[in-house]
Scaffold this motif. Structure first.
Motif, PDB file in Angstrom:
ATOM      1  N   VAL A  93      -6.885   0.165  -2.165  1.00  0.00           N
ATOM      2  CA  VAL A  93      -6.086   0.409  -0.942  1.00  0.00           C
ATOM      3  C   VAL A  93      -4.938  -1.306  -0.480  1.00  0.00           C
ATOM      4  O   VAL A  93      -4.494  -1.168  -0.130  1.00  0.00           O
ATOM      5  CB  VAL A  93      -5.723   1.383  -0.020  1.00  0.00           C
ATOM      6  CG1 VAL A  93      -5.874   2.494   0.070  1.00  0.00           C
ATOM      7  CG2 VAL A  93      -7.523   0.281   0.818  1.00  0.00           C
ATOM      8  N   ALA A  94      -6.004  -2.043  -1.842  1.00  0.00           N
ATOM      9  CA  ALA A  94      -5.500  -3.790  -1.335  1.00  0.00           C
ATOM     10  C   ALA A  94      -4.116  -3.636  -1.511  1.00  0.00           C
ATOM     11  O   ALA A  94      -3.752  -4.523  -0.804  1.00  0.00           O
ATOM     12  CB  ALA A  94      -6.490  -4.492  -2.328  1.00  0.00           C
ATOM     13  N   SER A  95      -3.327  -3.264  -2.015  1.00  0.00           N
ATOM     14  CA  SER A  95      -1.990  -3.891  -2.742  1.00  0.00           C
ATOM     15  C   SER A  95      -1.411  -3.165  -1.280  1.00  0.00           C
ATOM     16  O   SER A  95       0.089  -3.865  -0.904  1.00  0.00           O
ATOM     17  CB  SER A  95      -1.445  -3.261  -4.096  1.00  0.00           C
ATOM     18  OG  SER A  95      -1.875  -2.351  -3.819  1.00  0.00           O
ATOM     19  N   LEU A  96      -0.731  -1.758  -1.076  1.00  0.00           N
ATOM     20  CA  LEU A  96      -0.970  -1.156   0.297  1.00  0.00           C
ATOM     21  C   LEU A  96      -0.761  -2.153   1.584  1.00  0.00           C
ATOM     22  O   LEU A  96      -0.594  -2.021   2.375  1.00  0.00           O
ATOM     23  CB  LEU A  96      -0.990   0.098   0.350  1.00  0.00           C
ATOM     24  CG  LEU A  96      -0.217   0.713   1.754  1.00  0.00           C
ATOM     25  CD1 LEU A  96       0.549   1.073   0.479  1.00  0.00           C
ATOM     26  CD2 LEU A  96      -0.925   2.182   1.976  1.00  0.00           C
ATOM     27  N   PHE A  97      -2.221  -2.741   1.700  1.00  0.00           N
ATOM     28  CA  PHE A  97      -2.633  -3.247   3.022  1.00  0.00           C
ATOM     29  C   PHE A  97      -2.146  -4.382   2.925  1.00  0.00           C
ATOM     30  O   PHE A  97      -1.951  -5.301   3.745  1.00  0.00           O
ATOM     31  CB  PHE A  97      -3.787  -3.377   3.494  1.00  0.00           C
ATOM     32  CG  PHE A  97      -4.765  -2.220   4.123  1.00  0.00           C
ATOM     33  CD1 PHE A  97      -4.861  -2.450   5.150  1.00  0.00           C
ATOM     34  CD2 PHE A  97      -5.300  -0.767   3.080  1.00  0.00           C
ATOM     35  CE1 PHE A  97      -5.106  -1.230   6.200  1.00  0.00           C
ATOM     36  CE2 PHE A  97      -5.953  -0.603   4.070  1.00  0.00           C
ATOM     37  CZ  PHE A  97      -5.413  -0.542   5.269  1.00  0.00           C
ATOM     38  N   GLU A  98      -1.719  -5.131   1.305  1.00  0.00           N
ATOM     39  CA  GLU A  98      -1.327  -7.061   1.345  1.00  0.00           C
ATOM     40  C   GLU A  98      -0.006  -6.560   1.703  1.00  0.00           C
ATOM     41  O   GLU A  98       0.429  -7.169   2.257  1.00  0.00           O
ATOM     42  CB  GLU A  98      -1.789  -7.079   0.413  1.00  0.00           C
ATOM     43  CG  GLU A  98      -1.288  -8.704   0.257  1.00  0.00           C
ATOM     44  CD  GLU A  98      -1.704  -9.290  -1.144  1.00  0.00           C
ATOM     45  OE1 GLU A  98      -1.075 -10.597  -1.471  1.00  0.00           O
ATOM     46  OE2 GLU A  98      -2.306  -8.522  -1.922  1.00  0.00           O
ATOM     47  N   PHE A  99       0.821  -5.293   1.146  1.00  0.00           N
ATOM     48  CA  PHE A  99       2.154  -6.040   1.394  1.00  0.00           C
ATOM     49  C   PHE A  99       2.719  -4.756   1.926  1.00  0.00           C
ATOM     50  O   PHE A  99       4.243  -4.861   2.575  1.00  0.00           O
ATOM     51  CB  PHE A  99       2.670  -5.534  -0.425  1.00  0.00           C
ATOM     52  CG  PHE A  99       1.908  -6.932  -1.491  1.00  0.00           C
ATOM     53  CD1 PHE A  99       2.764  -7.978  -1.339  1.00  0.00           C
ATOM     54  CD2 PHE A  99       0.891  -6.343  -2.110  1.00  0.00           C
ATOM     55  CE1 PHE A  99       2.074  -8.867  -2.108  1.00  0.00           C
ATOM     56  CE2 PHE A  99       0.849  -7.304  -3.501  1.00  0.00           C
ATOM     57  CZ  PHE A  99       1.588  -8.115  -3.370  1.00  0.00           C
ATOM     58  N   SER A 100       2.904  -3.324   1.983  1.00  0.00           N
ATOM     59  CA  SER A 100       3.477  -2.544   2.951  1.00  0.00           C
ATOM     60  C   SER A 100       3.867  -3.108   4.295  1.00  0.00           C
ATOM     61  O   SER A 100       2.907  -2.684   4.826  1.00  0.00           O
ATOM     62  CB  SER A 100       2.678  -1.364   2.830  1.00  0.00           C
ATOM     63  OG  SER A 100       3.507  -0.727   3.336  1.00  0.00           O
ATOM     64  N   PRO A 101       5.353  -3.085   4.254  1.00  0.00           N
ATOM     65  CA  PRO A 101       5.795  -3.023   5.300  1.00  0.00           C
ATOM     66  C   PRO A 101       6.259  -1.811   6.384  1.00  0.00           C
ATOM     67  O   PRO A 101       6.407  -2.214   7.818  1.00  0.00           O
ATOM     68  CB  PRO A 101       7.407  -3.370   5.082  1.00  0.00           C
ATOM     69  CG  PRO A 101       7.567  -2.499   3.797  1.00  0.00           C
ATOM     70  CD  PRO A 101       6.416  -2.688   3.347  1.00  0.00           C
ATOM     71  N   MET A 102       5.387  -0.523   6.106  1.00  0.00           N
ATOM     72  CA  MET A 102       5.603   0.742   6.682  1.00  0.00           C
ATOM     73  C   MET A 102       4.059   0.425   7.465  1.00  0.00           C
ATOM     74  O   MET A 102       4.141   1.709   8.011  1.00  0.00           O
ATOM     75  CB  MET A 102       5.185   1.517   5.984  1.00  0.00           C
ATOM     76  CG  MET A 102       7.088   1.681   5.337  1.00  0.00           C
ATOM     77  SD  MET A 102       8.143   1.468   6.465  1.00  0.00           S
ATOM     78  CE  MET A 102       8.473   2.917   6.995  1.00  0.00           C
ATOM     79  N   ILE A 123      -5.477  -7.888   3.432  1.00  0.00           N
ATOM     80  CA  ILE A 123      -5.414  -8.397   4.926  1.00  0.00           C
ATOM     81  C   ILE A 123      -4.459  -9.475   5.487  1.00  0.00           C
ATOM     82  O   ILE A 123      -2.997  -9.861   6.275  1.00  0.00           O
ATOM     83  CB  ILE A 123      -5.568  -7.538   6.331  1.00  0.00           C
ATOM     84  CG1 ILE A 123      -5.613  -5.745   6.254  1.00  0.00           C
ATOM     85  CG2 ILE A 123      -4.818  -7.662   7.736  1.00  0.00           C
ATOM     86  CD1 ILE A 123      -6.189  -5.296   6.914  1.00  0.00           C
ATOM     87  N   ALA A 124      -5.909 -10.440   5.234  1.00  0.00           N
ATOM     88  CA  ALA A 124      -5.004 -11.949   5.425  1.00  0.00           C
ATOM     89  C   ALA A 124      -4.299 -12.065   4.250  1.00  0.00           C
ATOM     90  O   ALA A 124      -4.193 -13.671   4.395  1.00  0.00           O
ATOM     91  CB  ALA A 124      -6.633 -12.088   5.173  1.00  0.00           C
ATOM     92  N   ARG A 125      -4.043 -11.735   3.313  1.00  0.00           N
ATOM     93  CA  ARG A 125      -3.242 -12.329   2.637  1.00  0.00           C
ATOM     94  C   ARG A 125      -1.328 -11.794   2.783  1.00  0.00           C
ATOM     95  O   ARG A 125      -0.911 -12.534   2.362  1.00  0.00           O
ATOM     96  CB  ARG A 125      -3.335 -12.000   1.326  1.00  0.00           C
ATOM     97  CG  ARG A 125      -4.613 -12.989   0.491  1.00  0.00           C
ATOM     98  CD  ARG A 125      -4.379 -12.476  -0.702  1.00  0.00           C
ATOM     99  NE  ARG A 125      -4.244 -10.961  -1.337  1.00  0.00           N
ATOM    100  CZ  ARG A 125      -5.895 -10.392  -1.513  1.00  0.00           C
ATOM    101  NH1 ARG A 125      -7.546 -11.577  -0.961  1.00  0.00           N
ATOM    102  NH2 ARG A 125      -5.808  -9.307  -1.759  1.00  0.00           N
TER     103      ARG A 125
END
Length: 351
Positions: A93-102, A123-125
């Motif tokens: 889930v790294a990509s989801l936590f970095e980018f998702s606006p939802m 999340i920090a990114r």
């Protein structure tokens, strides 16, 4: 579009072969996530999200990973689906936590308190990391997460977060450098840090505080970045592969690099460096390091021309960090010294 999605997903639902089902859902998700033109209607968004949720438990782990990656950046899914995806294993889930606006603030805050270091770095990114989220991330005290936050100009540091930075950076030159660099591009951060330095913050390293007070942060950053691994033991500025290039170019020796890693007690990097020469796995190399009187390890180090001084430091580190029996330390050092003498004599006799 709604009719098209329904038809494709109905086909998907009737598909019994797991591989075919996984392939179909990948294709449908990619088509939906990458569509051009008008955004999907609310009905289409809800329909797609609901149908993916219905089928999600029927697809394999690899397909789930791909779906999460494909949907990580889109706004065109429901919050329910986004939160379901976020509940997957941390490795996915790294990509989801970095980018998702939802992903909502409540979910992000909870995740910052309980998820793994990899998720926290993601999340920090994020494009925007508000103060309360920065505080939650900082409270976990992972150096890698603090580094990501300092590099991300979209993160907002509270006075409390800056205090935590001052405490954490005492044992990390990398974080000190990133704090100084952040000051050069973030006026608010600079103002707070300079104010703390002028007030005599007891936690801020004196050299960094002095640079902040005297306006010498650019010089301080330049000085830090010009230092090499051999000078200060830090590996943050270069990758492992770049250090191997330096060894191959003769700019640094294997012995010097190993010395620096031992000084910093960087277990993973020590194992990485030692395993690379014979092409062993990290687990196999750790086994060699924890085995007393290990002639394979001795031969490896002699071949790489590791000095007796470095071997002594390595042996002491093994005893302290890896459970190596300390009663064998002196015996191991003497045995290694004899092997090195034999190698030197053999080299001289061949001349």
């Amino acid at each position: 579009m709604a009719d098209g999605i329904v038809q494709q997903l109905q086909h998907l639902a009737r598909e019994n072969d797991p591989e075919a089902r996984s392939l179909l859902i990948r294709k449908i998700t990619a088509e939906y996530a990458r569509r051009t033109g008008l955004a999907p209607s609310e009905t289409e968004r809800e329909l797609f999200s609901a149908l993916v949720l219905d089928l999600y438990s029927q697809i394999d782990l690899s397909a789930r990973r791909d779906i999460i990656t494909l949907l990580a950046r889109t706004r065109h899914i429901s919050t329910i689906l986004a939160e379901r995806l976020a509940n997957e294993h941390d490795d996915l889930v790294a990509s989801l936590f970095e980018f998702s606006p939802m992903l909502g603030d409540k979910l992000l805050l909870h995740s910052a308190r309980v998820r793994s270091e990899a998720v926290l770095r993601a999340i920090a990114r994020r494009e925007k990391v508000p103060e309360d989220l920065v505080d939650a991330l900082m409270s976990r005290a992972y150096n890698s997460v603090v580094s990501e936050l300092l590099k991300n100009l979209g993160s907002d540091f509270s006075a409390n977060a800056l205090l935590l930075c001052s405490i954490i950076c005492q044992t990390s030159f990398e974080i000190q450098s990133l704090m100084a660099a952040r000051c050069l591009s973030d006026q608010a951060f600079h103002g707070r840090m300079k104010s703390r330095a002028e007030q005599g913050c007891p936690f801020m390293p004196e050299e960094l505080a002095k640079a902040a007070r005297e306006g010498r942060l650019p010089e301080w950053v330049e000085k830090y970045e010009s230092q090499t691994l051999v000078d200060d033991g830090e590996t943050a500025s270069l990758s492992r592969e770049e250090f191997l290039v330096k060894i191959n170019l003769g700019e640094i020796t294997f012995d010097q690099l190993l010395q620096a890693l031992i000084r910093k007690k960087r277990k993973e990097d020590i194992i990485w460096l030692l395993k690379d020469a014979p092409g062993l796995s990290p687990r196999a190399m750790q086994h060699l390091l924890t085995s007393p009187a290990n002639r394979i390890l001795f031969r490896l180090l002699v071949e790489k021309e590791v000095s007796v001084k470095t071997f002594t430091a390595l042996t002491q580190w093994r005893a302290q960090s890896l459970g190596f029996p300390d009663r064998h330390v002196n015996r191991e050092i003497e045995a290694y010294r004899q092997l090195m003498h034999q190698k030197v004599r053999a080299q001289r006799s061949s001349l």
